[in-house]
Design an enzyme around this catalytic site. Sequence first.
Site, PDB file in Angstrom:
ATOM      1  N   HIS A  78      -1.657  -3.466   4.647  1.00  0.00           N
ATOM      2  CA  HIS A  78      -1.203  -3.468   3.241  1.00  0.00           C
ATOM      3  C   HIS A  78       0.297  -3.205   3.130  1.00  0.00           C
ATOM      4  CE1 HIS A  78      -1.662   1.048   3.018  1.00  0.00           C
ATOM      5  NE2 HIS A  78      -0.671   0.909   2.158  1.00  0.00           N
ATOM      6  N   ASP A 124      -7.503  -2.791   7.446  1.00  0.00           N
ATOM      7  CA  ASP A 124      -6.110  -2.462   7.101  1.00  0.00           C
ATOM      8  C   ASP A 124      -5.323  -2.098   8.371  1.00  0.00           C
ATOM      9  OD1 ASP A 124      -3.871  -2.054   5.583  1.00  0.00           O
ATOM     10  OD2 ASP A 124      -4.521  -0.136   4.735  1.00  0.00           O
ATOM     11  N   GLN A 214       1.916   8.470  -1.002  1.00  0.00           N
ATOM     12  CA  GLN A 214       2.631   7.193  -1.054  1.00  0.00           C
ATOM     13  C   GLN A 214       3.852   7.212  -0.124  1.00  0.00           C
ATOM     14  OE1 GLN A 214       1.069   8.336  -3.996  1.00  0.00           O
ATOM     15  NE2 GLN A 214      -0.403   6.759  -3.426  1.00  0.00           N
ATOM     16  N   GLY A 215       3.964   6.196   0.705  1.00  0.00           N
ATOM     17  CA  GLY A 215       5.061   6.110   1.670  1.00  0.00           C
ATOM     18  C   GLY A 215       4.653   6.545   3.065  1.00  0.00           C
ATOM     19  N   ASP A 216       3.508   7.231   3.165  1.00  0.00           N
ATOM     20  CA  ASP A 216       2.976   7.616   4.473  1.00  0.00           C
ATOM     21  C   ASP A 216       2.134   6.493   5.078  1.00  0.00           C
ATOM     22  OD1 ASP A 216       4.004  10.263   4.649  1.00  0.00           O
ATOM     23  OD2 ASP A 216       2.432  10.961   3.286  1.00  0.00           O
ATOM     24  N   SER A 217       1.774   5.521   4.283  1.00  0.00           N
ATOM     25  CA  SER A 217       0.911   4.434   4.750  1.00  0.00           C
ATOM     26  C   SER A 217       1.455   3.795   6.008  1.00  0.00           C
ATOM     27  CB  SER A 217       0.794   3.353   3.687  1.00  0.00           C
ATOM     28  OG  SER A 217      -0.164   3.731   2.747  1.00  0.00           O
TER      29      SER A 217
HETATM   30  N1  ARG Z   1      -1.353   3.797   0.009  1.00  0.00           N
HETATM   31  C1  ARG Z   1      -0.405   4.834   0.348  1.00  0.00           C
HETATM   32  C2  ARG Z   1       0.839   4.179   0.930  1.00  0.00           C
HETATM   33  O1  ARG Z   1       0.983   2.995   0.765  1.00  0.00           O
HETATM   34  C3  ARG Z   1      -1.038   5.868   1.225  1.00  0.00           C
HETATM   35  C4  ARG Z   1      -1.868   6.723   0.396  1.00  0.00           C
HETATM   36  C5  ARG Z   1      -2.649   7.705   1.134  1.00  0.00           C
HETATM   37  N2  ARG Z   1      -3.353   8.411   0.126  1.00  0.00           N
HETATM   38  C6  ARG Z   1      -4.058   9.489   0.345  1.00  0.00           C
HETATM   39  N3  ARG Z   1      -4.566  10.116  -0.658  1.00  0.00           N
HETATM   40  N4  ARG Z   1      -4.234   9.930   1.563  1.00  0.00           N
HETATM   41  O2  ARG Z   1       1.749   4.842   1.396  1.00  0.00           O
END
Ligand code: ARG
Length: 262
Positions: A78, A124, A214-217
């Site tokens: 993603h 993913d 967000q940003g850790d993905s």
């Molecule tokens: N989708 C987020 C990203 O793009 C990662 C989110 C992780 N969320 C969580 N609740 N662990 O960085």
Amino acid sequence: MFGLTRARKTAVVAATAAAAATALLNAPTAEAASSRIVGGTTTTTTAYPFMMQITDASQKQFCGGTLVSATKVVTAAHCLAGESAGSVRVVGGRTYLDGTNGTVAKVSDIWVHPDYTDVTEGNDVAVLTLSTSMPYTPASYVGSSDTGVYAAGTTARIIGWGTTSSGGSSSNQLRTATVPTVSNSSCASSYGSDFIPSDMVCAGHTSGGVDTCQGDSGGPLIIGGVLAGITSWGEGCAQAGYPGIYTRLTTFSDEVTEQVES
Ligand code: ARG
């Protein structure tokens, strides 16, 4: 079916303000809240040399990745939606988002899992091939038969530059925390049919408070010193009853190896 998933995802995004409030309520003290990732501590790329920033051509970080060989980086599918090899860079050895040190590599190839459509549908996982080598020690990753690493309660390490609360701002310095692996049955009670146990694994405390955000993905979930998951998604961040969801790498390790060895 696809439309329903999309609608649900939008609702999740709209819920981030409430999630941020929840995350703050879960902070052990006000002082800890100001210094948390969502419940972590600062660290460095010296401590975690395999930890890569995935950036745009201006070296602005938008995801994490894990170096698994001198020229291969595992990240989330993603993260790469709408990206092309020319639009992405990988930066190693740079602890701070505003740093200029370390090693910047261009990308010669992006492999996204061919069945990837949406985080809630699984698959993913992606592998980047770098145009030049990274001079850092790569991480090992799980083999397809290592499924025991996900035993409920096993300690897992999360690492990244992501936001320090849901809807908050990113951390300039790399952060890390540990969270317990959560059983499939427990995660299914939280997320229903959006949790696909063959492709996903959950980690987090029942009470919330510690999580990727967000940003850790695309960054690593490390279990027993080995890459075992990829930061993927969750409802808000660090909310009680909603653990983080990671790509279950054992399911994809043979496909990753095909990319790493080609
Ligand atoms: N989708 C987020 C990203 O793009 C990662 C989110 C992780 N969320 C969580 N609740 N662990 O960085």
